[in-house]
Scaffold this motif. Structure first.
Motif, PDB file in Angstrom:
ATOM      1  N   PRO A 256       0.670  -1.332  -0.153  1.00 25.01           N
ATOM      2  CA  PRO A 256       0.026   0.105   0.034  1.00 25.01           C
ATOM      3  C   PRO A 256       0.820   1.110   0.069  1.00 25.01           C
ATOM      4  CG  PRO A 256       0.041  -0.851   2.114  1.00 25.01           C
ATOM      5  CD  PRO A 256       0.816  -2.037   1.265  1.00 25.01           C
ATOM      6  N   ILE A 257       0.421   2.339  -0.841  1.00 26.47           N
ATOM      7  CA  ILE A 257       1.312   3.525  -0.578  1.00 26.47           C
ATOM      8  C   ILE A 257       0.691   4.472   0.470  1.00 26.47           C
ATOM      9  CG2 ILE A 257       1.958   5.315  -2.144  1.00 26.47           C
ATOM     10  CD1 ILE A 257       2.688   2.503  -3.090  1.00 26.47           C
ATOM     11  N   GLY A 258       1.265   4.197   1.578  1.00 33.82           N
ATOM     12  CA  GLY A 258       0.936   5.276   2.702  1.00 33.82           C
ATOM     13  C   GLY A 258       0.050   4.451   3.755  1.00 33.82           C
ATOM     14  N   THR A 259      -0.047   5.128   4.912  1.00 36.38           N
ATOM     15  CA  THR A 259      -0.646   4.293   6.029  1.00 36.38           C
ATOM     16  C   THR A 259      -2.056   4.026   6.216  1.00 36.38           C
ATOM     17  OG1 THR A 259      -0.738   6.473   7.282  1.00 36.38           O
ATOM     18  CG2 THR A 259       1.287   5.286   7.306  1.00 36.38           C
ATOM     19  N   TRP A 260      -2.798   4.038   5.171  1.00 33.58           N
ATOM     20  CA  TRP A 260      -4.196   4.134   5.262  1.00 33.58           C
ATOM     21  C   TRP A 260      -4.898   2.756   5.120  1.00 33.58           C
ATOM     22  CZ3 TRP A 260      -5.957   0.296   1.653  1.00 33.58           C
ATOM     23  CH2 TRP A 260      -5.361   0.004   0.678  1.00 33.58           C
ATOM     24  N   PRO A 261      -4.290   1.529   5.408  1.00 32.99           N
ATOM     25  CA  PRO A 261      -4.681   0.527   5.516  1.00 32.99           C
ATOM     26  C   PRO A 261      -4.792  -0.036   7.024  1.00 32.99           C
ATOM     27  CG  PRO A 261      -2.752  -0.192   4.145  1.00 32.99           C
ATOM     28  CD  PRO A 261      -2.744   1.301   4.563  1.00 32.99           C
ATOM     29  N   LYS A 262      -6.163  -0.714   7.320  1.00 32.57           N
ATOM     30  CA  LYS A 262      -6.457  -0.964   8.807  1.00 32.57           C
ATOM     31  C   LYS A 262      -5.515  -1.742   9.278  1.00 32.57           C
ATOM     32  CE  LYS A 262     -10.616  -1.757  11.567  1.00 32.57           C
ATOM     33  NZ  LYS A 262     -12.062  -2.228  11.481  1.00 32.57           N
ATOM     34  N   ASP A 263      -4.942  -2.677   8.712  1.00 29.36           N
ATOM     35  CA  ASP A 263      -4.043  -3.753   9.281  1.00 29.36           C
ATOM     36  C   ASP A 263      -2.915  -3.251   9.798  1.00 29.36           C
ATOM     37  OD1 ASP A 263      -3.317  -6.958   9.424  1.00 29.36           O
ATOM     38  OD2 ASP A 263      -1.718  -6.070   8.287  1.00 29.36           O
ATOM     39  N   ARG A 264      -2.413  -3.745  10.813  1.00 27.54           N
ATOM     40  CA  ARG A 264      -1.202  -2.917  11.235  1.00 27.54           C
ATOM     41  C   ARG A 264       0.134  -3.256  10.631  1.00 27.54           C
ATOM     42  NH1 ARG A 264       0.828  -0.181  15.867  1.00 27.54           N
ATOM     43  NH2 ARG A 264       3.193  -0.629  16.167  1.00 27.54           N
ATOM     44  N   GLU A 268       2.253  -0.512   8.223  1.00 28.34           N
ATOM     45  CA  GLU A 268       3.733  -0.330   8.391  1.00 28.34           C
ATOM     46  C   GLU A 268       4.349  -0.504   7.144  1.00 28.34           C
ATOM     47  OE1 GLU A 268       7.502  -1.713  11.257  1.00 28.34           O
ATOM     48  OE2 GLU A 268       5.622  -2.966  11.075  1.00 28.34           O
ATOM     49  N   LEU A 269       4.196  -1.464   6.300  1.00 24.27           N
ATOM     50  CA  LEU A 269       4.612  -1.704   5.017  1.00 24.27           C
ATOM     51  C   LEU A 269       4.338  -0.550   4.043  1.00 24.27           C
ATOM     52  CD1 LEU A 269       3.954  -5.350   4.087  1.00 24.27           C
ATOM     53  CD2 LEU A 269       6.176  -4.620   4.504  1.00 24.27           C
ATOM     54  N   GLY A 270       3.083   0.235   4.047  1.00 22.09           N
ATOM     55  CA  GLY A 270       2.757   1.199   3.605  1.00 22.09           C
ATOM     56  C   GLY A 270       3.527   2.453   3.857  1.00 22.09           C
ATOM     57  N   ALA A 271       3.851   2.655   4.854  1.00 24.96           N
ATOM     58  CA  ALA A 271       4.630   3.554   5.226  1.00 24.96           C
ATOM     59  C   ALA A 271       6.068   3.652   4.634  1.00 24.96           C
ATOM     60  CB  ALA A 271       4.839   3.915   6.754  1.00 24.96           C
ATOM     61  N   MET A 311       0.137  10.834  -2.772  1.00 23.62           N
ATOM     62  CA  MET A 311       0.669   9.451  -1.992  1.00 23.62           C
ATOM     63  C   MET A 311       0.521   9.986  -0.424  1.00 23.62           C
ATOM     64  SD  MET A 311       4.511   8.171  -3.034  1.00 23.62           S
ATOM     65  CE  MET A 311       5.384   9.399  -2.658  1.00 23.62           C
ATOM     66  N   ARG A 312       0.246  11.477   0.031  1.00 26.94           N
ATOM     67  CA  ARG A 312      -0.036  11.844   1.204  1.00 26.94           C
ATOM     68  C   ARG A 312      -1.547  12.134   1.224  1.00 26.94           C
ATOM     69  NH1 ARG A 312       5.127  11.900   0.367  1.00 26.94           N
ATOM     70  NH2 ARG A 312       6.547  12.279   2.308  1.00 26.94           N
ATOM     71  N   ASN A 313      -2.505  11.904   0.377  1.00 24.86           N
ATOM     72  CA  ASN A 313      -3.963  12.148   0.390  1.00 24.86           C
ATOM     73  C   ASN A 313      -4.617  10.840   0.954  1.00 24.86           C
ATOM     74  OD1 ASN A 313      -6.500  12.510  -0.143  1.00 24.86           O
ATOM     75  ND2 ASN A 313      -5.998  13.330  -2.284  1.00 24.86           N
ATOM     76  N   PRO A 314      -5.115  10.607   1.998  1.00 25.31           N
ATOM     77  CA  PRO A 314      -5.516   9.599   2.757  1.00 25.31           C
ATOM     78  C   PRO A 314      -6.802   9.095   1.866  1.00 25.31           C
ATOM     79  CG  PRO A 314      -6.069  11.463   3.875  1.00 25.31           C
ATOM     80  CD  PRO A 314      -5.304  11.905   2.808  1.00 25.31           C
TER      81      PRO A 314
END
Length: 333
Positions: A256-264, A268-271, A311-314
């Motif tokens: 994922p691109i960014g921290t939008w996923p619910k799964d922790r 972290e992978l998104g970050a 990328m920073r747009n939630p």
């Protein structure tokens, strides 16, 4: 975890109102040429430096900014996080004698593998001599061009060939895999990890109207001009099978691109995935967009700024696809 990461849709964390998430924390026969002075006399373009050996063969810069984005911290850590802290997925035997890391970059994967496998001789090859002077005694680096049709390594001498992020670098992938096959020992393994040069979303939040959705079309156009394949992540499994390898296995992952996923874990992978893209944008685009499509440096930087905003747009739930293929050379070859 690999199958779940690849096949299940990612659930969105609806509680994210901006781009900051404290739950993540702060981590976001070819010529083998000796290190002659001309190799480090790098070409400078648009304020970035590029390799001198076989100038133009590779599109990314080799300066400190590129090294940090490519391997030393961000990309290498992203792969390790994805693979649950493993350096490879292939079922290697307990002891390997000779390992080849093609396109080694800063050499961090080769150094880590050499540390974990002191019995192995590990060779990292690259067009740029950007690797550290210190290294384990069983590790060395060579300046070499993996795109050359004839490698210097003898037939049936390598136990394991590791390839990562070489999309857009190889003119003929079938010829590349033929050389991998030739140099591997019977029973030896190849493993390749590649990610998509583009982005998509599962909920249609990313469209062609966004730079994140528009990104891939320019890359395809550039590398079509260069005559090099950038969609190898989709095709490498079939080409490796066609080269004669057996026990071919493909694993698919989502970044994922960014921290939008619910799964922790995916958060972290998104970050880390966003940090990887963020630090690599100019390096991936400056040379090809200015040199092949006629963009100005200012236009490229503005386009990259727009990508960072996406990328920073939630509300945009972009995904970067990554695949790994590993396969064995038949023991009876």
């Amino acid at each position: 975890m690999a199958d779940a990461t690849a096949e299940e849709h990612l659930e969105v964390d609806e509680n994210i109102n901006d781009d900051k998430d404290s739950a993540i924390g702060s981590e976001g026969a070819s010529d083998t040429t000796s290190l002659q002075s001309w190799i480090t006399d790098y070409r400078e373009e648009n304020g970035r430096t590029y390799h001198a050996f076989r100038d133009g063969a590779y599109f990314q810069p080799n300066d400190e900014m590129a090294q940090e984005a490519l391997d030393s911290d961000i990309s290498h850590h992203l792969f390790l996080k994805t693979f649950d802290n493993r350096l490879f997925l292939a079922p290697l035997p307990q002891q390997v004698n000779k390992v080849l890391d093609i396109g080694t970059g800063t050499g961090i994967w080769a150094i880590d593998f050499a540390d974990e496998h002191p019995e192995a001789e590990v060779i990292g090859t690259d067009l740029s001599p950007i690797q550290p002077q210190w290294m384990p005694p069983n590790c060395r680096f060579e300046i070499d061009d993996a795109d050359h049709p004839h490698w210097t390594y003898d037939t049936s001498t390598i136990d394991f060939i590791h390839v990562r992020s070489l999309f857009g670098c190889i003119t003929s992938w079938p010829a590349f895999y033929d050389e991998c096959y030739r140099t591997l020992k019977p029973g030896g393994w190849i493993e390749q990890a590649e990610f998509s040069p583009g982005f998509y979303s599962e909920d249609d939040t990313v469209t062609d109207e966004h730079i994140m959705g528009d990104w891939i079309k320019h890359g395809k156009k550039c590398f079509e001009i260069m005559g090099k394949e950038i969609m190898v992540f989709e095709k490498m499994k079939g080409m490796i099978e066609e080269a004669g390898f057996v026990d071919v296995e493909e694993r698919k992952y989502k970044w994922p691109i960014g921290t939008w996923p619910k799964d922790r874990r995916m958060k972290e992978l998104g970050a880390w995935a966003r940090a990887h893209i963020d630090s690599g944008l100019e390096g991936w685009t400056l040379r090809v967009l200015t040199g092949l499509l006629g963009w100005t440096r200012e236009e490229v930087l503005a386009y990259c700024a727009g990508m960072r905003a996406d990328m920073r747009n939630p509300k945009l739930h972009g995904i970067h696809e990554m695949r790994v293929v590993f396969a064995r050379k038949p023991a009876a070859s």
